[in-house]
Write an enzyme that holds these catalytic residues in place. Structure first.
Site, PDB file in Angstrom:
ATOM      1  N   SER A 125       0.694  -1.275   0.194  1.00 28.73           N
ATOM      2  CA  SER A 125       0.103  -0.004  -0.351  1.00 28.73           C
ATOM      3  C   SER A 125       0.703   1.322   0.372  1.00 28.73           C
ATOM      4  O   SER A 125       2.444   1.146   1.055  1.00 28.73           O
ATOM      5  CB  SER A 125      -0.910  -0.170   1.289  1.00 28.73           C
ATOM      6  OG  SER A 125      -1.659   1.058   1.579  1.00 28.73           O
ATOM      7  N   TYR A 150      -2.273  -1.186  11.115  1.00 26.79           N
ATOM      8  CA  TYR A 150      -2.231  -1.937   9.686  1.00 26.79           C
ATOM      9  C   TYR A 150      -1.279  -1.298   8.863  1.00 26.79           C
ATOM     10  O   TYR A 150      -0.708  -1.879   8.410  1.00 26.79           O
ATOM     11  CB  TYR A 150      -3.672  -0.998   9.115  1.00 26.79           C
ATOM     12  CG  TYR A 150      -3.697  -1.243   7.696  1.00 26.79           C
ATOM     13  CD1 TYR A 150      -3.732  -2.440   7.178  1.00 26.79           C
ATOM     14  CD2 TYR A 150      -3.210   0.031   6.748  1.00 26.79           C
ATOM     15  CE1 TYR A 150      -3.995  -2.861   5.623  1.00 26.79           C
ATOM     16  CE2 TYR A 150      -3.752  -0.463   5.167  1.00 26.79           C
ATOM     17  CZ  TYR A 150      -3.436  -1.815   4.703  1.00 26.79           C
ATOM     18  OH  TYR A 150      -3.806  -2.067   3.737  1.00 26.79           O
ATOM     19  N   LYS A 154       2.052  -3.592   6.552  1.00 24.58           N
ATOM     20  CA  LYS A 154       2.991  -3.663   4.832  1.00 24.58           C
ATOM     21  C   LYS A 154       4.113  -3.032   5.119  1.00 24.58           C
ATOM     22  O   LYS A 154       4.663  -3.918   4.046  1.00 24.58           O
ATOM     23  CB  LYS A 154       2.009  -2.972   4.449  1.00 24.58           C
ATOM     24  CG  LYS A 154       0.325  -3.311   4.266  1.00 24.58           C
ATOM     25  CD  LYS A 154       0.340  -4.053   3.762  1.00 24.58           C
ATOM     26  CE  LYS A 154      -1.987  -4.442   3.386  1.00 24.58           C
ATOM     27  NZ  LYS A 154      -1.876  -5.889   3.027  1.00 24.58           N
TER      28      LYS A 154
HETATM   29  P1  NAD Z   1     -10.759  -6.819   1.334  1.00 23.15           P
HETATM   30  O1  NAD Z   1     -11.049  -6.744   2.372  1.00 23.15           O
HETATM   31  O2  NAD Z   1     -11.761  -6.101   0.204  1.00 23.15           O
HETATM   32  O3  NAD Z   1     -10.056  -8.000   0.626  1.00 23.15           O
HETATM   33  C1  NAD Z   1      -9.340  -8.793   1.542  1.00 23.15           C
HETATM   34  C2  NAD Z   1      -9.740 -10.132   1.924  1.00 23.15           C
HETATM   35  O4  NAD Z   1      -8.870 -10.858   2.254  1.00 23.15           O
HETATM   36  C3  NAD Z   1     -11.692 -10.822   2.079  1.00 23.15           C
HETATM   37  O5  NAD Z   1     -12.226 -11.203   1.396  1.00 23.15           O
HETATM   38  C4  NAD Z   1     -10.852 -11.567   3.862  1.00 23.15           C
HETATM   39  O6  NAD Z   1     -11.983 -12.311   4.304  1.00 23.15           O
HETATM   40  C5  NAD Z   1      -9.731 -11.752   3.289  1.00 23.15           C
HETATM   41  N1  NAD Z   1      -8.991 -12.232   4.411  1.00 23.15           N
HETATM   42  C6  NAD Z   1      -8.847 -11.988   5.332  1.00 23.15           C
HETATM   43  N2  NAD Z   1      -7.731 -12.052   6.384  1.00 23.15           N
HETATM   44  C7  NAD Z   1      -7.758 -13.638   6.143  1.00 23.15           C
HETATM   45  C8  NAD Z   1      -7.309 -15.137   6.008  1.00 23.15           C
HETATM   46  N3  NAD Z   1      -6.324 -14.945   7.445  1.00 23.15           N
HETATM   47  N4  NAD Z   1      -7.489 -15.949   5.810  1.00 23.15           N
HETATM   48  C9  NAD Z   1      -7.407 -15.657   4.762  1.00 23.15           C
HETATM   49  N5  NAD Z   1      -8.647 -14.462   3.697  1.00 23.15           N
HETATM   50  C10 NAD Z   1      -8.609 -13.038   4.519  1.00 23.15           C
HETATM   51  O7  NAD Z   1     -10.086  -5.982   1.045  1.00 23.15           O
HETATM   52  P2  NAD Z   1      -9.091  -5.348  -0.637  1.00 23.15           P
HETATM   53  O8  NAD Z   1      -9.820  -3.608  -0.519  1.00 23.15           O
HETATM   54  O9  NAD Z   1      -9.542  -6.243  -1.518  1.00 23.15           O
HETATM   55  O10 NAD Z   1      -7.472  -5.793  -0.143  1.00 23.15           O
HETATM   56  C11 NAD Z   1      -6.530  -6.332  -0.119  1.00 23.15           C
HETATM   57  C12 NAD Z   1      -5.099  -6.407  -0.430  1.00 23.15           C
HETATM   58  O11 NAD Z   1      -5.252  -4.749  -0.181  1.00 23.15           O
HETATM   59  C13 NAD Z   1      -5.102  -6.034   1.156  1.00 23.15           C
HETATM   60  O12 NAD Z   1      -3.714  -6.315   1.796  1.00 23.15           O
HETATM   61  C14 NAD Z   1      -5.418  -4.850   0.644  1.00 23.15           C
HETATM   62  O13 NAD Z   1      -4.179  -4.484   2.947  1.00 23.15           O
HETATM   63  C15 NAD Z   1      -4.536  -4.151  -0.080  1.00 23.15           C
HETATM   64  N6  NAD Z   1      -4.255  -2.778  -0.183  1.00 23.15           N
HETATM   65  C16 NAD Z   1      -5.915  -2.381  -0.050  1.00 23.15           C
HETATM   66  C17 NAD Z   1      -6.647  -1.332  -0.224  1.00 23.15           C
HETATM   67  C18 NAD Z   1      -7.824  -0.844  -0.124  1.00 23.15           C
HETATM   68  O14 NAD Z   1      -7.462   0.844  -0.156  1.00 23.15           O
HETATM   69  N7  NAD Z   1      -8.675  -1.270  -0.231  1.00 23.15           N
HETATM   70  C19 NAD Z   1      -4.766   0.258  -0.456  1.00 23.15           C
HETATM   71  C20 NAD Z   1      -3.479  -0.838  -0.094  1.00 23.15           C
HETATM   72  C21 NAD Z   1      -3.825  -1.745  -0.347  1.00 23.15           C
HETATM   73  N1  UFG Z   2     -12.630  11.221   3.246  1.00 22.61           N
HETATM   74  C1  UFG Z   2     -13.778  12.314   3.780  1.00 22.61           C
HETATM   75  N2  UFG Z   2     -14.570  11.965   3.886  1.00 22.61           N
HETATM   76  C2  UFG Z   2     -14.885  10.909   4.238  1.00 22.61           C
HETATM   77  C3  UFG Z   2     -13.977   9.735   4.082  1.00 22.61           C
HETATM   78  C4  UFG Z   2     -12.952  10.231   3.017  1.00 22.61           C
HETATM   79  O1  UFG Z   2     -13.512  13.518   3.656  1.00 22.61           O
HETATM   80  O2  UFG Z   2     -16.303   9.866   4.710  1.00 22.61           O
HETATM   81  C5  UFG Z   2     -11.084  11.771   2.954  1.00 22.61           C
HETATM   82  C6  UFG Z   2     -10.123  12.041   3.664  1.00 22.61           C
HETATM   83  O3  UFG Z   2      -9.670  12.566   4.515  1.00 22.61           O
HETATM   84  C7  UFG Z   2      -8.772  11.439   2.255  1.00 22.61           C
HETATM   85  C8  UFG Z   2      -9.685  11.427   1.717  1.00 22.61           C
HETATM   86  O4  UFG Z   2     -11.121  11.336   0.953  1.00 22.61           O
HETATM   87  O5  UFG Z   2      -8.722  13.137   1.904  1.00 22.61           O
HETATM   88  C9  UFG Z   2      -9.842  10.140   1.067  1.00 22.61           C
HETATM   89  O6  UFG Z   2      -9.482   8.531   2.188  1.00 22.61           O
HETATM   90  P1  UFG Z   2     -10.217   7.556   2.072  1.00 22.61           P
HETATM   91  O7  UFG Z   2     -10.484   7.163   3.789  1.00 22.61           O
HETATM   92  O8  UFG Z   2     -10.329   7.318   1.338  1.00 22.61           O
HETATM   93  O9  UFG Z   2      -8.249   6.996   1.794  1.00 22.61           O
HETATM   94  P2  UFG Z   2      -7.380   7.290   2.661  1.00 22.61           P
HETATM   95  O10 UFG Z   2      -6.320   7.799   1.719  1.00 22.61           O
HETATM   96  O11 UFG Z   2      -6.964   7.899   3.816  1.00 22.61           O
HETATM   97  O12 UFG Z   2      -6.721   5.550   3.002  1.00 22.61           O
HETATM   98  C10 UFG Z   2      -6.649   5.063   1.612  1.00 22.61           C
HETATM   99  C11 UFG Z   2      -6.776   3.234   2.090  1.00 22.61           C
HETATM  100  C12 UFG Z   2      -5.965   2.908   3.452  1.00 22.61           C
HETATM  101  C13 UFG Z   2      -4.297   3.121   3.135  1.00 22.61           C
HETATM  102  C14 UFG Z   2      -4.312   4.589   2.835  1.00 22.61           C
HETATM  103  C15 UFG Z   2      -2.955   4.486   2.372  1.00 22.61           C
HETATM  104  O13 UFG Z   2      -8.439   2.949   3.156  1.00 22.61           O
HETATM  105  O14 UFG Z   2      -6.156   1.928   3.562  1.00 22.61           O
HETATM  106  O15 UFG Z   2      -5.035   4.493   1.378  1.00 22.61           O
HETATM  107  O16 UFG Z   2      -2.725   6.005   1.282  1.00 22.61           O
HETATM  108  F1  UFG Z   2      -3.410   3.026   4.151  1.00 22.61           F
END
Ligand code: NAD
Ligand code: UFG
Length: 340
Positions: A125, A150, A154
């Site tokens: 991330s 969290y 990573k």
């Molecule tokens: P998500 O929660 O939709 O998907 C993650 C999946 O992993 C879920 O289906 C959950 O049930 C499963 N899971 C969790 N722990 C588990 C375990 N121990 N064994 C088996 N399954 C397990 O999240 P996502 O948004 O699809 O994110 C996927 C990956 O990308 C994650 O590692 C997350 O940290 C990373 N990531 C997500 C974002 C974001 O904003 N969505 C940003 C950066 C990185």
């Molecule tokens: N925001 C609002 N209102 C809301 C939610 C978010 O104004 O209800 C704003 C936040 O302050 C930020 C922007 O929208 O400026 C984006 O917020 P998000 O929560 O959508 O995303 P972030 O960038 O804060 O976080 C995301 C992932 C995290 C990850 C991070 C890495 O959700 O898991 O990016 O940069 F760690």
């Protein structure tokens, strides 16, 4: 060709990646414990692709059950999405985040070593960069200094993968640092389905649009940005999914450990995203200015030249596409994957 093991394959990014993999002829085995996703995702994947991937409801933390998967299938590569991802929850339950995210990654590496599986794509991330000293962020910028458990998981997993790569020269590992995934598949059949009140901006906007929430809280309008609201690099989840196919192709070149930012290279403010959503969908999103969220940074966006130069991958869809597709998903599935 062997199979692609996709952990977390029923989750938001995982499900979109599975669709792209199946559409490109890959054989997929999904492992997910369904802690943050629904079984219905598999039916939707089948509706889109005409194929139903093998699925096992297993925690990656359960080494014995995971061993049976490695025993049963000839696995070429692993894409490791499984993990917990809520910044807020990680502050309340840091040990759960450490054991689930770091613990499961360690078990995967042990089994990959045991069964001679050399290729791994890992979901990292942009959060690993901590508070950016400058934007855009390059892969060579320092990582660490995360303000939440969290993000620290990573960073720790990235360090573990670096150690592993040093002692296992045959290993090929792509660390993908995602920026902010939004959007959904253009069919409207799969998308992001957060539990409870969304933490992230786009699902909050779509739930306001569908009438589940009264208005958006814009968290802060005094940041040092174009309009005072936070700036992020929003990438369409289908582009992100295709980045995983590019990474698998890269691993065929046996590059050792490689790291890529997956973003668009373009920053968008909260209000710009709100207005893009309104324009794309002919809707009005009521909002109020609310306090800053602790830990939020002014601006965060990627330089993505490396992914283009080395994998020939770049984001093709824009914010308007993502706004349209997020709304298609939410409006067709007001309760996500749950029946109403
Ligand atoms: P998500 O929660 O939709 O998907 C993650 C999946 O992993 C879920 O289906 C959950 O049930 C499963 N899971 C969790 N722990 C588990 C375990 N121990 N064994 C088996 N399954 C397990 O999240 P996502 O948004 O699809 O994110 C996927 C990956 O990308 C994650 O590692 C997350 O940290 C990373 N990531 C997500 C974002 C974001 O904003 N969505 C940003 C950066 C990185
Ligand atoms: N925001 C609002 N209102 C809301 C939610 C978010 O104004 O209800 C704003 C936040 O302050 C930020 C922007 O929208 O400026 C984006 O917020 P998000 O929560 O959508 O995303 P972030 O960038 O804060 O976080 C995301 C992932 C995290 C990850 C991070 C890495 O959700 O898991 O990016 O940069 F760690």
């Amino acid at each position: 060709m062997g199979k692609i093991l996709v952990t977390g394959g029923t989750g938001y990014i995982g499900s979109h990646t599975v669709v792209e993999l199946l559409n490109h002829g890959y054989d997929v085995v999904i492992v997910d414990n369904l802690s943050n996703s629904k079984l219905e995702v598999l039916n939707r994947i089948e509706k889109i692709t005409g194929k139903k991937p093998a699925f096992y409801q297993i925690s990656v933390q359960n080494k014995e059950e995971m061993r049976q998967i490695f025993q049963k299938y000839d696995i070429d590569s692993v894409i490791h999405f499984a993990g917990l991802k809520s910044v807020k929850e990680s502050v309340e339950k840091p040990e759960l985040y450490r054991s689930n995210n770091i613990g499961s990654s360690r078990i995967l590496l042990e089994l990959m070593e045991e069964y001679g599986v050399n290729n791994l794509v890992f979901s990292s991330s942009a959060t690993v960069y901590g508070v950016p000293k400058r934007v855009p962020l390059y892969e060579t910028d320092p990582i660490g200094g995360c303000t939440n458990p969290y993000g620290q998981t990573k960073v720790d997993i990235e360090l573990m993968l670096n150690e592993y790569a040093k002692t296992h020269p045959q290993a090929n590992i792509a660390i993908l640092r995602y920026f902010n995934p939004i959007g959904a598949h253009s069919s409207g059949l799969i998308g992001e389905d957060p539990q409870g009140i969304p933490n992230n901006l786009m699902p909050y906007i779509t739930q306001v649009a569908v009438g589940k929430l009264p208005h958006l809280n814009v968290n802060g309008n005094d940041y040092k940005t174009v309009d005072g609201t936070g700036v992020r690099d929003y990438i369409h989840v289908v582009d992100l999914a295709s980045g995983h196919l590019a990474a698998l192709k890269k691993l065929e070149e046996k590059p050792g450990l490689v790291i890529y930012n997956l973003g668009t290279g373009k920053g968008t403010s909260v209000l710009e995203l709100v207005h893009a959503f309104e324009k794309a969908n002919h809707l009005v999103i009521p909002y109020v200015i609310a306090p800053r969220r602790p830990g939020d940074v002014d601006e965060n966006y990627a330089n993505c030249d490396k992914a283009w130069n080395e994998m020939h991958w770049k984001a093709k869809l824009n914010i308007e596409d993502a706004c349209r597709d997020s709304w298609l998903w939410q409006s067709h599935n007001p309760h996500g994957y749950d029946e109403d």
